[in-house]
Design a protein around this motif. Structure first.
Motif, mmCIF file in Angstrom:
data_model
loop_
_atom_site.group_PDB
_atom_site.id
_atom_site.type_symbol
_atom_site.label_atom_id
_atom_site.label_comp_id
_atom_site.label_asym_id
_atom_site.label_seq_id
_atom_site.Cartn_x
_atom_site.Cartn_y
_atom_site.Cartn_z
ATOM 1 N N GLY A 81 0.789 -1.220 0.000
ATOM 2 C CA GLY A 81 0.000 0.000 0.000
ATOM 3 C C GLY A 81 0.819 1.266 0.000
ATOM 4 O O GLY A 81 0.520 2.229 -0.708
ATOM 5 N N LYS A 82 1.909 1.285 0.793
ATOM 6 C CA LYS A 82 2.678 2.522 0.914
ATOM 7 C C LYS A 82 3.464 2.843 -0.353
ATOM 8 O O LYS A 82 3.987 3.952 -0.492
ATOM 9 C CB LYS A 82 3.619 2.454 2.114
ATOM 10 N N SER A 83 3.567 1.886 -1.275
ATOM 11 C CA SER A 83 4.339 2.104 -2.493
ATOM 12 C C SER A 83 3.524 2.738 -3.612
ATOM 13 O O SER A 83 4.068 3.058 -4.664
ATOM 14 C CB SER A 83 4.930 0.769 -2.990
ATOM 15 N N TRP A 84 2.217 2.908 -3.389
ATOM 16 C CA TRP A 84 1.409 3.625 -4.366
ATOM 17 C C TRP A 84 1.432 5.113 -4.041
ATOM 18 O O TRP A 84 1.289 5.505 -2.876
ATOM 19 C CB TRP A 84 -0.031 3.127 -4.355
ATOM 20 N N GLY A 85 1.570 5.932 -5.054
ATOM 21 C CA GLY A 85 1.587 7.375 -4.852
ATOM 22 C C GLY A 85 0.240 8.005 -5.183
ATOM 23 O O GLY A 85 -0.669 7.359 -5.698
#
Length: 473
Positions: A81-85
């Motif tokens: 999740g944290k790798s999507w901008g």
């Protein structure tokens, strides 16, 4: 003056041609194709519905359009999740409405926000909120009874339900009063105003310097955003001043203010404001729209209306709601899932790649804007069959999760992956509580004045309201 003019020329050149062309060439080099854009509006008019994967342009912003569930599965596999901008063109324009909330932050900040907020949606906290929903909903229904008694059976249920869900959100999440002129009602009114203002000023999203095309609306949205910030800061400060250090109140605001006691896991005042804005907006909007579209469909399909009413009576009789038994409203849950399929409150979602993503022989370059068309997949006959546009809640009878969809990524009512909606269980509970109360007191049928025109204003809303004929049982 010459230097200023040169600066403007270079800014225009890079914004309208060099940066967009560079992004387009990277996508094309990696195997993606799409209609040729036209300046300044992109190629929004040339988009077709018979392709599930192509490049399109929103002004000068290239997007990879995705409505292929298998491609979506491969694209999201292994991407946390944290790798999507966040798509920057949307992030910049929607800041007045969402601030620094979870939908607007990335990377480790997103992880921290998610970690702090998740406990608020635990079963124990949801159960504590359930009883607080009854009074606002009952007040709305009492008002309906008064209108019917005075000879006014036609009620715009979307407007009524939206206001009531705003009251429920204010009370259960922030402990706010909702009397006229109170903090809760003013916050709700300003959030609705900023939503309408942003929608009217963002019709040229992606077009260079678009914010100057509607300067009054842009400035109005910023002004409203600041007023909402100040109102929330005063609410937060008041909560802090009366907190003696003991256990915080078990509403969303109290839990967010407390964090979880771990170092580095707290939210700043600015972040708290952003989360309050985000949750207040999304907290009432999704459930209000789900209930509104449900009443429309139940009015059109009275057999299902009767089935749900019978289910409620079998569980609760004519007495009060037993919150422990809400999970036993199985048919009601089928109806909700079918409503979310046909009328998705969030018809699409956007991501921006924060790394190169390989999908078979294709590579989505780092920085690519991605537009995921959820409503298209929810209405794809190759996934759902020839009855895709029919209201058939029983399609979830034998497949409770996916309704018989031929691909698990073809049904995404609350998003997908690590960024799936954190409040989905709250939505389900609110929906069941309020709809149960409605069905025990009233029946619903279509009004001759209803005009079917779903419109996208950040969410899927009935453009001309939703007037129904309401009758007391």
């Amino acid at each position: 003056m010459l230097g200023f003019l040169l600066y403007l020329l270079l800014t225009l050149l890079f914004s309208c041609w060099i940066f967009p062309s560079r992004a387009y060439r990277k996508l094309k080099k990696n195997g993606f194709v799409g209609p040729i854009p036209s300046f300044p509006m992109g190629n929004i008019r040339e988009m077709t519905n018979n392709r599930k994967l192509f490049i399109y342009w929103l002004g000068a912003e290239p997007f990879l359009y995705v409505a292929d569930p298998e491609f979506l599965r491969k694209m999201s596999s292994g991407v946390v999740g944290k790798s999507w901008g966040i798509v920057k063109v949307f992030k910049n324009n929607r800041e007045p409405m969402f601030g620094s909330g979870m939908v607007m932050v990335e990377g480790d900040d997103w992880v921290r926000h998610r970690h702090v907020i998740t406990p608020a949606f635990s079963p124990s906290h949801l159960k504590a909120m359930a009883s607080l929903m009854v009074e606002p909903a009952t007040n709305m229904l009492d008002k309906w009874a008064t209108l019917i008694n005075s000879g006014k059976p036609e009620i715009d249920v979307e407007r009524e339900i939206t206001t009531t869900m705003g009251e429920i959100t204010a009370v259960t999440s922030f402990g706010l009063s909702y009397r006229d002129g109170s903090s809760g009602s003013r916050l709700f009114e300003k959030l609705q105003a900023v939503q309408d203002t942003l929608f009217n000023s963002n019709r040229y999203e992606g077009v260079p310097f678009s914010k100057w095309m509607c300067p009054k609306k842009t400035l109005e949205a910023k002004r409203l955003g600041k007023e909402i910030d100040q109102l929330l800061i005063s609410i937060i400060d008041a909560r802090k001043s009366c907190w003696d250090g003991s256990s915080p109140r078990n509403d969303l605001l109290g839990l967010m203010m407390n964090g979880d006691g771990q170092a580095g896991m707290s939210l700043s005042t600015t972040e708290l404001v952003g989360e309050c804005k985000t949750f207040f907006f999304s907290g009432y909007e999704t459930t209000a729209l789900a209930l509104s579209w449900t009443l429309l469909l139940l009015a059109m399909y009275p057999d299902w209306q009767n089935q749900l009413r019978d289910e409620v009576r079998q569980l609760f009789g004519d007495g009060q709601i037993n919150f422990e038994k809400l999970t036993d409203l199985i048919k009601m849950e089928w109806v909700l899932k079918e409503v979310l399929r046909l009328y998705s409150p969030a018809p699409n979602t956007q991501r921006q790649a924060r790394e190169d993503i390989k999908v078979d022989d294709l590579v989505i370059p780092n920085g690519t804007n991605i537009w995921i068309d959820i409503v298209s997949m929810h209405h794809d006959p190759t996934l759902w069959g020839d009855d895709v546009n029919d209201f058939r809640p029983d399609r979830f009878k034998d497949d409770n999760l996916y309704g018989g969809c031929k691909h698990k990524m073809g049904y995404l009512p609350f998003g997908f992956g690590g960024k799936m909606c954190i409040g989905r269980n709250l939505t389900l509970m609110e929906y069941k509580v309020v709809l149960t109360l409605m069905l025990t007191r009233f029946s619903f049928s279509l009004s001759p004045s209803y005009r079917h025109s779903p419109a996208f204003m950040f969410s899927l809303r009935p453009k001309y309201g939703l007037p129904l004929l309401v009758e007391r049982l």
